[in-house]
Design a protein around this motif. Structure first.
Motif, PDB file in Angstrom:
ATOM      1  N   VAL A  29      -9.514 -37.952  35.434  1.00 48.12           N
ATOM      2  CA  VAL A  29      -9.980 -36.573  35.291  1.00 48.12           C
ATOM      3  C   VAL A  29      -8.744 -35.719  35.043  1.00 48.12           C
ATOM      4  N   ILE A  62     -12.749 -21.947  27.632  1.00 46.68           N
ATOM      5  CA  ILE A  62     -12.959 -21.696  29.057  1.00 46.68           C
ATOM      6  C   ILE A  62     -13.018 -20.196  29.257  1.00 46.68           C
ATOM      7  N   LEU A 122      -3.017 -28.397  35.838  1.00 46.09           N
ATOM      8  CA  LEU A 122      -3.185 -27.013  36.309  1.00 46.09           C
ATOM      9  C   LEU A 122      -4.063 -27.043  37.555  1.00 46.09           C
ATOM     10  N   PRO A 136     -16.624 -38.896  34.818  1.00 40.85           N
ATOM     11  CA  PRO A 136     -15.907 -37.680  34.411  1.00 40.85           C
ATOM     12  C   PRO A 136     -16.619 -36.904  33.315  1.00 40.85           C
ATOM     13  N   GLY A 184      -6.869 -32.212  32.641  1.00 44.82           N
ATOM     14  CA  GLY A 184      -7.063 -30.964  31.905  1.00 44.82           C
ATOM     15  C   GLY A 184      -7.945 -29.986  32.651  1.00 44.82           C
ATOM     16  N   VAL A 185      -8.823 -29.366  31.874  1.00 44.86           N
ATOM     17  CA  VAL A 185      -9.664 -28.309  32.413  1.00 44.86           C
ATOM     18  C   VAL A 185     -10.571 -28.832  33.524  1.00 44.86           C
ATOM     19  N   TYR A 186     -11.046 -30.059  33.374  1.00 46.14           N
ATOM     20  CA  TYR A 186     -11.946 -30.611  34.379  1.00 46.14           C
ATOM     21  C   TYR A 186     -11.269 -30.656  35.732  1.00 46.14           C
ATOM     22  N   VAL A 209     -20.303 -28.968  34.041  1.00 54.30           N
ATOM     23  CA  VAL A 209     -19.550 -30.208  34.106  1.00 54.30           C
ATOM     24  C   VAL A 209     -20.432 -31.344  34.617  1.00 54.30           C
ATOM     25  N   LEU A 232      -5.884 -25.416  40.415  1.00 48.74           N
ATOM     26  CA  LEU A 232      -6.379 -24.116  40.879  1.00 48.74           C
ATOM     27  C   LEU A 232      -6.742 -24.219  42.357  1.00 48.74           C
ATOM     28  N   SER A 240      -8.801 -28.821  36.690  1.00 44.74           N
ATOM     29  CA  SER A 240      -8.643 -27.450  37.174  1.00 44.74           C
ATOM     30  C   SER A 240      -9.908 -26.979  37.874  1.00 44.74           C
ATOM     31  N   ILE A 241     -11.038 -27.260  37.232  1.00 40.29           N
ATOM     32  CA  ILE A 241     -12.293 -26.747  37.787  1.00 40.29           C
ATOM     33  C   ILE A 241     -12.621 -27.432  39.107  1.00 40.29           C
ATOM     34  N   ILE A 242     -12.387 -28.738  39.195  1.00 38.32           N
ATOM     35  CA  ILE A 242     -12.751 -29.356  40.478  1.00 38.32           C
ATOM     36  C   ILE A 242     -11.733 -29.032  41.567  1.00 38.32           C
ATOM     37  N   ILE A 263     -17.794 -32.963  43.155  1.00 44.97           N
ATOM     38  CA  ILE A 263     -16.402 -33.373  42.992  1.00 44.97           C
ATOM     39  C   ILE A 263     -16.321 -34.899  42.945  1.00 44.97           C
ATOM     40  N   LEU A 301      -7.951 -20.147  30.135  1.00 49.59           N
ATOM     41  CA  LEU A 301      -8.513 -20.011  31.472  1.00 49.59           C
ATOM     42  C   LEU A 301      -7.838 -18.863  32.233  1.00 49.59           C
ATOM     43  N   PRO A 313      -6.319 -24.574  26.243  1.00 50.84           N
ATOM     44  CA  PRO A 313      -7.422 -24.279  27.177  1.00 50.84           C
ATOM     45  C   PRO A 313      -6.947 -23.724  28.523  1.00 50.84           C
ATOM     46  N   LEU A 314      -5.823 -24.241  29.032  1.00 51.29           N
ATOM     47  CA  LEU A 314      -5.391 -23.771  30.348  1.00 51.29           C
ATOM     48  C   LEU A 314      -4.954 -22.319  30.297  1.00 51.29           C
ATOM     49  N   PHE A 329     -19.678 -23.422  36.366  1.00 53.73           N
ATOM     50  CA  PHE A 329     -18.832 -24.494  35.823  1.00 53.73           C
ATOM     51  C   PHE A 329     -19.264 -25.846  36.364  1.00 53.73           C
ATOM     52  N   MET A 330     -19.606 -25.860  37.662  1.00 48.60           N
ATOM     53  CA  MET A 330     -20.055 -27.112  38.264  1.00 48.60           C
ATOM     54  C   MET A 330     -21.284 -27.641  37.539  1.00 48.60           C
ATOM     55  N   ILE A 355     -17.902 -36.274  39.691  1.00 48.40           N
ATOM     56  CA  ILE A 355     -17.063 -36.172  38.494  1.00 48.40           C
ATOM     57  C   ILE A 355     -16.000 -37.265  38.489  1.00 48.40           C
TER      58      ILE A 355
END
Lengths: 375, 531
Positions: A155, B269, A72, B518, A157-159, B469, A74, A161-163, B511, B333, B329-330, B465-466, B514
């Motif tokens: 990386v 989320i 996904l 991760p 899934g949701v991770y 994570v 974004l 998406s967020i990045i 970014i 979101l 989860p998606l 979120f940052m 991560i």
């Protein structure tokens, strides 16, 4: 030949047929039917349809990664905008000395910021072939680097998406800066002509509409071909069970990277078709809201069908045009409501609804009278 | 009883009247002092001014200031008055002795007590010092502050005497500094020692001037002292950056800590988290509208109110949307993003698309001066403290209460927890309410630092979120460390990169981070890490 493979599918035949018919119909109604006639399609509407088609192409790009790869993104608005900026830079250079300040080389905003010369990354954009190449290569390169890093370290899934959202947010902030050399918050605008054709003439608009249609059709075929190939099978396997696919010996990250880059390039192409039709590109295309809106188009239309993405993009944008004209305040309510309703009640989107209908009708005609039809 | 009361009232009424009618001995002395001013000879006036300064009269400062501005005048009936505003045709005046409002007088009925330039200079230096004799410490402090760099030969003597008598350390320190600056200007090399280590800008200016002095020894000493001061200043600046960074970090922690529960612990989320923060901020605004004139009380009441509003909104979101999307989860979101759009637009059409101002109560405004180069704004300090308190409270809830235990049980193994008799749905609701309520608390705190508008939440959602994570999902400590360190990093980068670029650099850093790790700074280990 694998590229012609999709023509064996009924949905593809239907899609290409409808697309061609729509393009022909609009062209005929615009050119042949005289202005003033109730069936006449004016230049504004042609332009609007062209815009929808470029959005549809963008939705197809997102569906390719979300529907078939389970990523996904974004941040696809970023690829769209970068493609748009590449096109915008070419169009900017085409203005030449017709700008307000009359500088033969520097775009107006650079003269305004009293820059001496073109930054290095603006070089070459006076040539059409270079600009058009960059439309594909620039988003592709960003996707390659980003995807390489992300998929290599698994990386998902949701991770992810967020990045991706953070990526487009960071790019938006960056492009708002004047120092970046992309026109700051005003972006690039005041375009004159493309390949020598005046952008404001009706013929050019029709041409751009047709070009968007052709690009959409070709990209659709390309995506179908990818999805139908063995590579596509691996992608779907990755989507459904990533670890298992990896254990079977597939280098999952390579497949992911390939499809991600293709999708980014298609998004860039969509952006490049979009910009000359709306006449402006500015950093707001990078906004996280836009990127997530694209995902809604796909979700509404139906994920993992490709044609669903096209339907969704056109439906939502048509609704947007209507709403913002009649009740601008209500648009965000409608958009928000769609997000909720589609995800909760229509997980397969409009395409899923259509497929279910067709299937049920077929079932009903097959089933013996009196027998219960289980959905 | 009643007559007694009447008598008492009568006394109350009469006492001030009589006090007014008959000039006290004080006033007679004062009139004499002022009479001495109304003479033709300027030297005589100069002596009269000195007499006023020496008189210890509380009103002396007002007279002298009025005299300097040409507003000390004599009315036709011989009374001394102070003109409050001499711009119009008729001037509002007050009695110079009693301060009583005398209404407006025509300029023709008034006679100005004139001064010349010599007197003007005398007055200026005298006024600067006169407050130093004041019994009020605050007045002495401001007066001493004003003297820095303004001391001349005439003042040096009295100031030296004052330093001996002064009780307040701060006033004494200021006066010593002022005197040292004067001495330095005179070429006194001893003064450099006094100035060394002072962070006040006037000391630096004086030293800077001294470096180009003809006296080589003095110039060298001044240069050395300046270098010392520079070093000290750098330290202070670093401390200030750290403070701002921690303050910014505390905002991030507040915004993210609720998310650390709903996203980190529950795995849901919630893109509407930012809007829950916004609701908390609007609750503060609403409370202040309900309690006009009491911003402090409203703010304190807004803490529980903001928590409740956001918590209820969060529970409503959980019940109406999220519970149907469990394990997707998606989709969660996307749906919650839709909710965030609706909430934003609701505020925009329901209240206003414009920003609302939330008043900062008096006890939260202003700043604490640590030294001359470093002062810490109070509101940021409160927010920092608040963030830490909220964090500690959350830690307690998660670690020490039955709810916390159940939450951890349900997130680790839902089926097993249920079979042990834990009502998982109830835990879901409570946890989500808790996380959302904390978002409301963040909103209450944020209303003291930024504008309260419909976009408030949107600005924080990506950052939040940052932080979660970056810190490592499911780890509250990680959120704290990540939030504070990101705030500090941002502040450190800002001076040389600019605010926007600093933010971009931080985003890109996260970014890339991560990609490298991760699972964040503090990845979960063991069973909780699975799934």
């Amino acid at each position: 030949m694998w590229l012609t493979q999709p023509f064996n599918e009924r949905s593809t035949q239907l899609f290409i047929g409808v697309l061609l018919a729509a393009m022909t119909l609009v062209t005929l109604l615009h050119v042949v039917v005289p202005a003033g006639h109730p069936l006449h399609v004016n230049a504004y509407t042609v332009n609007l349809f062209g815009k929808y088609l470029s959005y549809a192409l963008l939705a197809v790009a997102v569906d390719l990664v979300w529907g078939y790869l389970g990523i996904l993104s974004l941040g696809h608005g970023a690829f769209f905008a970068i493609g748009g900026y590449a096109m915008g830079m070419y169009l900017m250079r085409q203005i030449g000395d017709r700008g307000t300040y009359g500088d033969p080389v520097l775009p107006d905003f650079m003269v305004f910021l009293s820059w001496e010369s073109l930054p290095w990354y603006w070089l070459g954009f006076d040539m059409a072939w270079f600009g058009f190449l960059m439309v594909l290569l620039a988003p592709g390169a960003l996707a390659l680097v980003f995807g390489f890093l992300a998929f290599r370290s698994r990386v998902t899934g949701v991770y992810l998406s967020i990045i991706t959202q953070a990526l487009t947010f960071a790019l938006m902030l960056a492009f708002y800066r004047n120092e970046m050399g992309f026109g700051g918050s005003d972006g690039l605008t005041d375009f004159r002509d493309i390949l020598g054709f005046n952008l404001r003439s009706n013929e050019t608009r029709l041409g751009l509409f047709l070009a968007s249609g052709v690009a959409l059709g070709a990209s659709y075929l390309l995506c179908r071909a990818i999805v139908g190939s063995k590579l596509g099978r691996v992608c779907v396997a990755t989507r459904d069970a990533e670890a298992r696919t990896r254990f079977l010996g597939y280098r999952v990250e390579r497949f992911q990277l390939f499809v991600f880059v293709v999708s980014a390039m298609l998004a860039g192409l969509a952006g490049a078709l979009y910009v000359p039709q709306v006449g402006i590109i500015n950093p707001s295309e990078f906004s996280p809201l836009f990127s997530i809106e694209i995902v809604l188009w796909v979700a509404l239309g139906g994920r993992a069908t490709l044609y669903g993405a096209v339907i969704g993009a056109i439906l939502v944008n048509y609704a947007k045009t209507v709403f913002t004209g009649v009740m601008p305040d209500a648009w965000l309510f409608a958009l928000g409501g769609m997000f909720v309703l589609v995800t909760v009640f229509l997980p397969k989107g409009v395409a899923g609804l259509l497929a279910y209908r067709f299937k049920r009708r077929r079932d009903e005609s097959d089933a013996a009278p009196g027998q219960e039809v289980t959905p | 009883m009643r007559s007694l009361l009447l008598l008492w009232l009568l006394v109350l009424l009469v006492v001030p009247l009589t006090a007014h009618a008959q000039p006290s001995a004080d006033d007679e002395a004062a009139i004499e002092l002022l009479e001495a001013l109304d003479v033709d000879s300027f030297p005589a006036k100069g002596e009269a001014i000195d007499a006023i300064v020496a008189s210890d009269d509380e009103r002396a400062r007002g007279w002298l200031q009025a005299l300097l501005d040409g507003r000390l005048q004599r009315a036709d009936d011989g009374r001394f008055v102070i003109v409050l505003d001499n711009s119009g045709r008729d001037w509002p005046v007050e009695d110079a002795l009693s301060g009583e409002d005398l209404g407006e007088m025509s300029r023709r009925d008034l006679d100005r007590i004139g001064i010349n330039n010599a007197l003007r200079n005398q007055l200026r230096s005298v006024i600067a010092v006169v407050d130093l004799y004041s019994p009020n410490v605050d007045q002495r402090r401001t007066s001493a502050e004003r003297l820095l760099g303004e001391v001349d030969e005439d003042l040096a003597g009295p100031i030296e005497a004052l330093i001996e008598e002064e009780e307040d350390a701060r006033v004494r320190q200021r006066l010593t500094l002022a005197l040292a600056i004067h001495r330095l200007e005179q070429g006194d090399i001893q003064a450099v020692e006094h100035l060394d280590g002072s962070l006040h800008s006037s000391a630096r200016i004086a030293l800077n001037r001294a470096t180009s002095s003809d006296d080589e020894a003095l110039a060298q000493a001044a240069t050395a002292a300046l270098a010392n001061i520079e070093q000290n200043l750098r330290l202070n600046r670093a401390a200030e950056t750290l403070y701002f960074g921690l303050s910014m970090g505390s905002v991030l922690v507040l915004a993210a800590i609720g998310l650390a529960i709903t996203f980190g612990v529950m795995g849901v989320i919630n893109m509407a988290h930012g809007e829950l923060i916004m609701l908390g901020a609007y609750t503060t605004w609403m409370m202040q509208q309900l309690l006009p004139g009491q911003p402090g009380l409203a703010l304190i009441l807004a803490i529980p109110a903001g928590f409740m509003v956001a918590a209820l909104a969060g529970i409503a979101i959980e019940r109406s949307v999220i519970q149907f999307l469990k394990g997707r989860p998606l989709e969660t979101l996307l749906a919650t993003f839709g909710v965030s759009l609706i909430l934003q637009q609701l505020v925009r059409t329901g209240i206003s698309p414009l920003n609302r101002t939330v008043v900062t109560p008096e006890w939260m405004s202003g700043s604490v001066a640590i030294n001359d180069a470093l002062s810490l704004t109070l509101n940021r300090m409160y927010v920092l403290g608040f963030a830490l308190v909220v964090f500690a409270a959350l830690m307690l809830v998660m670690r020490r209460t039955r709810l916390g235990l159940e939450v951890r049980a349900v997130t680790q193994n839902r089926a097993m927890a249920r079979s042990m008799g834990i009502r998982a749905t109830r835990v879901d609701i409570l946890t989500f309410g808790l996380g959302s309520g904390v978002a409301g608390l963040a909103g209450v705190a944020l209303s003291q630092l930024t504008n309260v508008g419909p976009n408030l939440g949107q600005n924080y959602i990506i950052d939040s979120f940052m932080v979660v994570v970056f810190g490592g999902v499911g780890n509250l400590w990680g959120t704290l460390v990540a939030g504070l360190s990101l705030g500090v990093i941002n502040q450190v980068l800002e001076p040389w990169a600019g605010a926007v670029l600093a933010k971009i650099i931080v985003l890109v850093f996260i970014i890339l981070f991560i990609q490298k790790r991760p699972r964040g700074l503090f990845p979960q280990k063991g069973r909780a890490a699975e799934g």
